[in-house]
Design a protein around this motif. Structure first.
Motif, mmCIF file in Angstrom:
data_model
loop_
_atom_site.group_PDB
_atom_site.id
_atom_site.type_symbol
_atom_site.label_atom_id
_atom_site.label_comp_id
_atom_site.label_asym_id
_atom_site.label_seq_id
_atom_site.Cartn_x
_atom_site.Cartn_y
_atom_site.Cartn_z
ATOM 1 N N ARG A 41 -43.606 53.655 0.416
ATOM 2 C CA ARG A 41 -43.603 54.071 1.819
ATOM 3 C C ARG A 41 -44.044 55.501 2.072
ATOM 4 O O ARG A 41 -44.150 55.895 3.239
ATOM 5 C CB ARG A 41 -42.191 53.908 2.370
ATOM 6 C CG ARG A 41 -41.171 54.813 1.679
ATOM 7 C CD ARG A 41 -39.787 54.613 2.228
ATOM 8 N NE ARG A 41 -38.897 55.684 1.815
ATOM 9 C CZ ARG A 41 -37.671 55.864 2.265
ATOM 10 N NH1 ARG A 41 -37.185 55.014 3.161
ATOM 11 N NH2 ARG A 41 -36.927 56.858 1.867
ATOM 12 N N ASP A 42 -44.283 56.286 1.034
ATOM 13 C CA ASP A 42 -44.565 57.706 1.253
ATOM 14 C C ASP A 42 -46.054 57.892 1.561
ATOM 15 O O ASP A 42 -46.903 57.733 0.686
ATOM 16 C CB ASP A 42 -44.159 58.495 -0.002
ATOM 17 C CG ASP A 42 -44.152 59.986 0.240
ATOM 18 O OD1 ASP A 42 -44.963 60.456 1.072
ATOM 19 O OD2 ASP A 42 -43.342 60.679 -0.405
ATOM 20 N N VAL A 231 -34.735 61.108 -10.391
ATOM 21 C CA VAL A 231 -34.608 59.987 -9.435
ATOM 22 C C VAL A 231 -34.754 58.601 -10.065
ATOM 23 O O VAL A 231 -34.313 57.615 -9.477
ATOM 24 C CB VAL A 231 -35.562 60.150 -8.214
ATOM 25 C CG1 VAL A 231 -35.238 61.406 -7.444
ATOM 26 C CG2 VAL A 231 -37.012 60.098 -8.598
HETATM 27 N N1 LIG Z 1 -40.986 60.221 -1.751
HETATM 28 C C1 LIG Z 1 -40.340 58.948 -1.501
HETATM 29 C C2 LIG Z 1 -39.200 58.734 -2.462
HETATM 30 C C3 LIG Z 1 -39.684 58.249 -3.754
HETATM 31 O O1 LIG Z 1 -40.867 58.234 -4.032
HETATM 32 C C4 LIG Z 1 -38.692 57.749 -4.706
HETATM 33 C C5 LIG Z 1 -37.362 58.101 -4.560
HETATM 34 C C6 LIG Z 1 -36.420 57.600 -5.460
HETATM 35 C C7 LIG Z 1 -36.797 56.754 -6.478
HETATM 36 C C8 LIG Z 1 -38.128 56.389 -6.609
HETATM 37 C C9 LIG Z 1 -39.079 56.887 -5.718
HETATM 38 N N2 LIG Z 1 -40.404 56.497 -5.813
HETATM 39 C C10 LIG Z 1 -40.867 55.407 -6.471
HETATM 40 O O2 LIG Z 1 -41.973 54.949 -6.258
HETATM 41 C C11 LIG Z 1 -39.855 58.842 -0.071
HETATM 42 O O3 LIG Z 1 -40.236 59.677 0.747
HETATM 43 O O4 LIG Z 1 -39.185 57.884 0.252
#
Ligand SMILES: N[C@@H](CC(=O)c1ccccc1NC=O)C(=O)O
Length: 295
Positions: A41-42, A231
């Motif tokens: 979604r980013d 994360v």
């Molecule tokens: N930047 C992302 C967060 C993100 O990419 C993320 C956060 C926690 C665990 C995995 C992540 N991304 C995996 O594709 C966001 O804005 O939702």
């Protein structure tokens, strides 16, 4: 910065694939194809997030000898609460409202367009970061619930590389239960049915739908994780490696490589590019070394 060629594989602005040719005079036949992460979604983590890594790789003699080109896939994204869009005013081609299986079907459609254009067959390595790693291993499952079975990558890659990857969707949500964004991005992209999450998790499906039976031409699987990744935790690689050990035991010569000594933060791995480039170089060296072992 190198300018890639960009091809559309659908009407949405995110249905695009970037192609970077390897250095002038490159002799390799292999393609390296990247699937970015960003929690489905980013909008700021897209196919061009591979640029830095490409710049680093393209200076390396190993790449000159073994790689024909690189591609980086954009796919439609799901909504993000921090970047809302007005569904009435936003043209359909710019709306970020994808839901499973859209992301994976897009990746498969991009692979199909690349095959039609360049016909590299199974001479390619699929590399994914975070949920891009989820999709890289989904692409070699026999069946992903909900996804279009006719769109499954054909031929499948020789090698798959998961970097800071998520392989058991319910497990990561449970491991980070106190942090709302995990549940939020998973529900936002896949819907609320957690049994579906299980059926599409490449580190969870151990029956005939999974990677072990589905990836017949596979030679090499690489899992890379970083101690600096706050994360995505190591549990994810731990579940995936079990499936890959099963896959490996079925055919002699298959190889599983675990690289757990990366140091950078989750996004610095691709943002700085050095560690992602190193993982890809290790993968290509391994493939070259194992070349004599038939596919
Ligand atoms: N930047 C992302 C967060 C993100 O990419 C993320 C956060 C926690 C665990 C995995 C992540 N991304 C995996 O594709 C966001 O804005 O939702």
């Amino acid at each position: 910065m190198a300018q890639p060629d960009t091809f559309s594989y659908g009407p949405h602005e995110l249905q695009k694939v970037h192609v970077y040719r390897a250095q002038e005079g490159g002799q390799g036949a292999l393609w390296v194809i990247y699937i970015h992460g960003g929690a489905y979604r980013d909008k700021d983590i897209l196919a061009d997030s591979f640029s830095k890594t490409y710049e680093i790789l393209n200076k390396h003699p190993m790449i000159h000898n073994n790689v024909a080109a690189f591609a980086s896939i954009d796919y439609r994204l799901s909504p993000h609460p921090n970047s809302p869009q007005d569904p009435v005013k936003t043209p359909k081609s710019r709306l970020r409202n994808a839901m499973h299986p859209d992301h994976l079907n897009d990746v498969q459609a991009a692979l199909k367009v690349l095959q039609e254009k360049y016909a590299f067959q199974d001479q390619y390595v699929l590399v994914g970061h975070s949920v891009g790693a989820t999709m890289s291993f989904q692409a070699v499952m026999n069946k992903v619930q909900g996804a279009d079975p006719t769109s499954i990558a054909s031929p499948k890659p020789r090698a798959v590389v998961g970097v800071c990857g998520i392989y058991d969707l319910r497990l990561i949500r449970n491991d980070f239960k106190e942090i709302q964004i995990y549940d939020e991005f998973l529900k936002g992209a896949l819907g609320p049915d957690e049994e579906l999450w299980d059926r599409i998790s490449p580190g969870k499906v151990a029956d005939s739908d999974g990677v072990a039976s589905g990836w017949q031409n596979g030679q090499l699987a690489v899992l890379a994780n970083s101690t600096g990744d706050l994360v995505v935790n190591k549990h994810q690689a731990d579940v995936m490696v079990k499936i890959l050990e099963q896959w490996k035991s079925l055919v002699e010569g298959r190889d599983v490589v675990e690289l757990y000594d990366l140091r950078e933060g989750h996004d610095d791995v691709w943002q700085k590019g050095e560690e992602l480039a190193n993982v890809i170089i290790t993968t290509i060296k391994r493939l070259a070394r194992n070349k004599d072992i038939a596919c």
